[in-house]
Write a protein that holds these residues in place. Structure first.
Motif, PDB file in Angstrom:
ATOM      1  N   PHE A 255       0.841  -1.204   0.000  1.00  0.00           N
ATOM      2  CA  PHE A 255       0.000   0.000   0.000  1.00  0.00           C
ATOM      3  C   PHE A 255       0.874   1.252   0.000  1.00  0.00           C
ATOM      4  O   PHE A 255       0.719   2.144  -0.833  1.00  0.00           O
ATOM      5  CB  PHE A 255      -0.912  -0.041   1.224  1.00  0.00           C
ATOM      6  N   ARG A 263       2.441   9.286  -5.720  1.00  0.00           N
ATOM      7  CA  ARG A 263       2.698  10.667  -5.305  1.00  0.00           C
ATOM      8  C   ARG A 263       3.921  11.254  -6.008  1.00  0.00           C
ATOM      9  O   ARG A 263       3.991  12.455  -6.242  1.00  0.00           O
ATOM     10  CB  ARG A 263       2.911  10.724  -3.789  1.00  0.00           C
TER      11      ARG A 263
ATOM     12  N   ASP B  25      -2.829   6.003   9.176  1.00  0.00           N
ATOM     13  CA  ASP B  25      -1.756   5.421   8.357  1.00  0.00           C
ATOM     14  C   ASP B  25      -2.234   4.885   7.007  1.00  0.00           C
ATOM     15  O   ASP B  25      -1.472   4.855   6.046  1.00  0.00           O
ATOM     16  CB  ASP B  25      -1.083   4.256   9.122  1.00  0.00           C
ATOM     17  N   TYR B  26      -3.487   4.416   6.986  1.00  0.00           N
ATOM     18  CA  TYR B  26      -3.921   3.661   5.800  1.00  0.00           C
ATOM     19  C   TYR B  26      -5.228   4.167   5.189  1.00  0.00           C
ATOM     20  O   TYR B  26      -5.904   3.440   4.471  1.00  0.00           O
ATOM     21  CB  TYR B  26      -4.050   2.171   6.140  1.00  0.00           C
ATOM     22  N   CYS B  27      -5.594   5.406   5.494  1.00  0.00           N
ATOM     23  CA  CYS B  27      -6.713   6.040   4.786  1.00  0.00           C
ATOM     24  C   CYS B  27      -6.195   7.416   4.392  1.00  0.00           C
ATOM     25  O   CYS B  27      -6.309   8.375   5.152  1.00  0.00           O
ATOM     26  CB  CYS B  27      -7.948   6.126   5.677  1.00  0.00           C
ATOM     27  N   LEU B  28      -5.598   7.473   3.220  1.00  0.00           N
ATOM     28  CA  LEU B  28      -4.800   8.648   2.862  1.00  0.00           C
ATOM     29  C   LEU B  28      -5.498   9.492   1.808  1.00  0.00           C
ATOM     30  O   LEU B  28      -6.083   8.975   0.850  1.00  0.00           O
ATOM     31  CB  LEU B  28      -3.427   8.195   2.352  1.00  0.00           C
ATOM     32  N   VAL B  35      -7.651   6.810  -0.356  1.00  0.00           N
ATOM     33  CA  VAL B  35      -7.394   5.381  -0.580  1.00  0.00           C
ATOM     34  C   VAL B  35      -7.284   4.729   0.797  1.00  0.00           C
ATOM     35  O   VAL B  35      -6.575   5.212   1.678  1.00  0.00           O
ATOM     36  CB  VAL B  35      -6.115   5.132  -1.420  1.00  0.00           C
ATOM     37  N   PHE B  36      -8.019   3.640   0.946  1.00  0.00           N
ATOM     38  CA  PHE B  36      -8.141   2.982   2.245  1.00  0.00           C
ATOM     39  C   PHE B  36      -7.737   1.521   2.117  1.00  0.00           C
ATOM     40  O   PHE B  36      -8.244   0.799   1.253  1.00  0.00           O
ATOM     41  CB  PHE B  36      -9.596   3.080   2.732  1.00  0.00           C
ATOM     42  N   LEU B  37      -6.825   1.110   2.979  1.00  0.00           N
ATOM     43  CA  LEU B  37      -6.414  -0.295   2.995  1.00  0.00           C
ATOM     44  C   LEU B  37      -7.235  -1.041   4.043  1.00  0.00           C
ATOM     45  O   LEU B  37      -7.183  -0.701   5.235  1.00  0.00           O
ATOM     46  CB  LEU B  37      -4.918  -0.399   3.328  1.00  0.00           C
TER      47      LEU B  37
END
Lengths: 290, 104
Positions: A255, A263, B25-28, B35-37
């Motif tokens: 990820f 980016r 950390d994982y919803c950017l 983007v969400f992991l």
């Protein structure tokens, strides 16, 4: 006492392949498609270690060759004259399963001045043809199959191997100046196949990493008008994940690698029907990047 | 902290991040989208700003031990946006109570 079997080692940059085979024509074909790699035999570490062994000479429908790795035969046998395509596809498959220290994208990669253009695409989209044509147009060839991304640095590692051109692409690339192709394998499971040989300088630079600068998702369609559309970075992340061999397996590491890649680069979708037009468009866009 | 036996063996116990920390950390945010992991399936989802806000509210409710009440509020407000309930549930799976069970 049993002597250790000699393996032919191919150091292609991001990975080492070790091959054992008694099939002489396979070695002759390897000499043709890896002309710039020093031939070494080595019992040290290899990411993929395979044996290509001939089947019975008495088989009525022609002799076959099987690929063995780690005591397993992961694929159906091929006709013995197609040993090289079996080695190339088979070892690529094994690499895609094993190189989990990196984010692996299904992509061609070329570079100018160590700034990389990544071309992720699904099979049949013209990725290999475009990558080969860009190499012939002066770009450094890093890979036609894997973008190998180091998640710690974001750099892309070369994996310089011959690129399998199929069917019509063989003539499209073969007719270009300075193109070097290996033997033709007619009627494989993927059609007619001949391997494009990357230029010597690209092979010699196979340990020199590049910094990703742009990502382009190419799609060839015969007769299509050139259309190049910028992609926002969130969409680019999603499409990088879809075009990866191990994105989900890497979880948070994959990820963050994909997010950082999106980016740091500009991304486009390229729909094209004429190879030279596509190359001109890529050259212009790449040169315009700040 | 690692158990003595683990520490002796050089093994470190890992602690799952809290739902809010996971979102950090994982919803950017990228170009106005998120983007969400997914912490369970490791699939990535593309979210609108509104959907990311709902997930954040859900994460806060989970950490304050009022996720059930939050779910009722969402239903009263017209229901979950498509597929978002599942993602909120995956965040809930990160939250551990002294009894060892996630709620909901």
């Amino acid at each position: 006492m049993i002597e250790a079997t000699p393996y032919r080692v191919l150091d292609v940059g991001a990975a080492k392949l070790a091959l054992h085979s008694p099939i002489e024509c396979l070695h002759a074909d390897l000499d043709r498609v890896y002309p710039h790699l020093p031939g070494t035999t080595d019992s040290g570490f290899a990411d993929v270690r395979v044996s290509l062994l001939p089947g019975s000479p008495l088989r009525l429908r022609g002799r076959q060759v099987s690929l063995w790795s780690e005591g397993e035969r992961p694929f159906e046998p091929y006709p013995i004259h197609s040993a090289l395509p079996l080695f190339e596809w088979g070892s690529n498959y094994l690499l895609s399963q094993r190189l989990n220290a990196y984010l692996l994208l299904h992509a061609g990669v070329v570079a100018r001045d160590d700034l990389a253009l990544i071309l992720p695409a699904s099979p049949g989209s013209g990725k290999t043809t475009l990558t080969c044509a860009l190499n012939l147009a002066g770009w450094r060839f890093l890979s036609d199959e894997f973008a190998v991304i180091d998640p710690d640095t974001g750099e892309v590692l070369p994996m310089v191997r011959p690129a399998p051109l199929k069917n019509r692409s063989i003539a499209v690339i073969g007719e270009r100046d300075a193109a070097v192709l290996g033997p033709l394998y007619p009627g494989t499971r993927k059609g007619d196949v001949a391997h494009f040989v990357p230029d010597r300088d690209s092979t010699l630079a196979r340990h020199r990493r590049a910094r990703p600068r742009a990502v382009m998702f190419p799609r060839f369609e015969a007769g299509a008008r050139l259309h190049c559309k910028p992609l926002d970075s969130a969409t680019a992340v999603m499409r990088l994940g879809l075009n990866s061999f191990n994105y989900r397996a890497l979880g948070p590491v994959g990820f963050h690698a994909a997010v950082e890649l999106a980016r740091r680069t500009k991304a486009w979708e390229l729909h094209y029907g004429d190879l030279d037009e596509a190359i001109a468009c890529i050259e212009t866009l790449f040169a315009s990047l700040p | 902290m690692a158990e003595p036996a683990e520490a002796e063996a050089g093994v470190q116990a890992t602690v799952a991040p809290s739902p809010l920390r996971w979102l950090e950390d994982y919803c950017l945010s990228m170009d106005g989208q998120f983007v969400f992991l997914d912490p369970v399936s490791w699939q990535t989802h593309l979210l609108t700003e509104g959907a990311a806000l709902v997930l954040r509210e859900a994460a806060l409710a989970i950490e304050e031990a009022r996720f059930d009440a939050f779910r009722d509020e969402v239903v009263e407000a017209g229901g979950w946006p498509p597929a978002l309930e599942q993602l909120a549930n995956t965040l809930n799976s990160l939250h551990h109570h002294p009894g060892g069970r996630a709620h909901g």
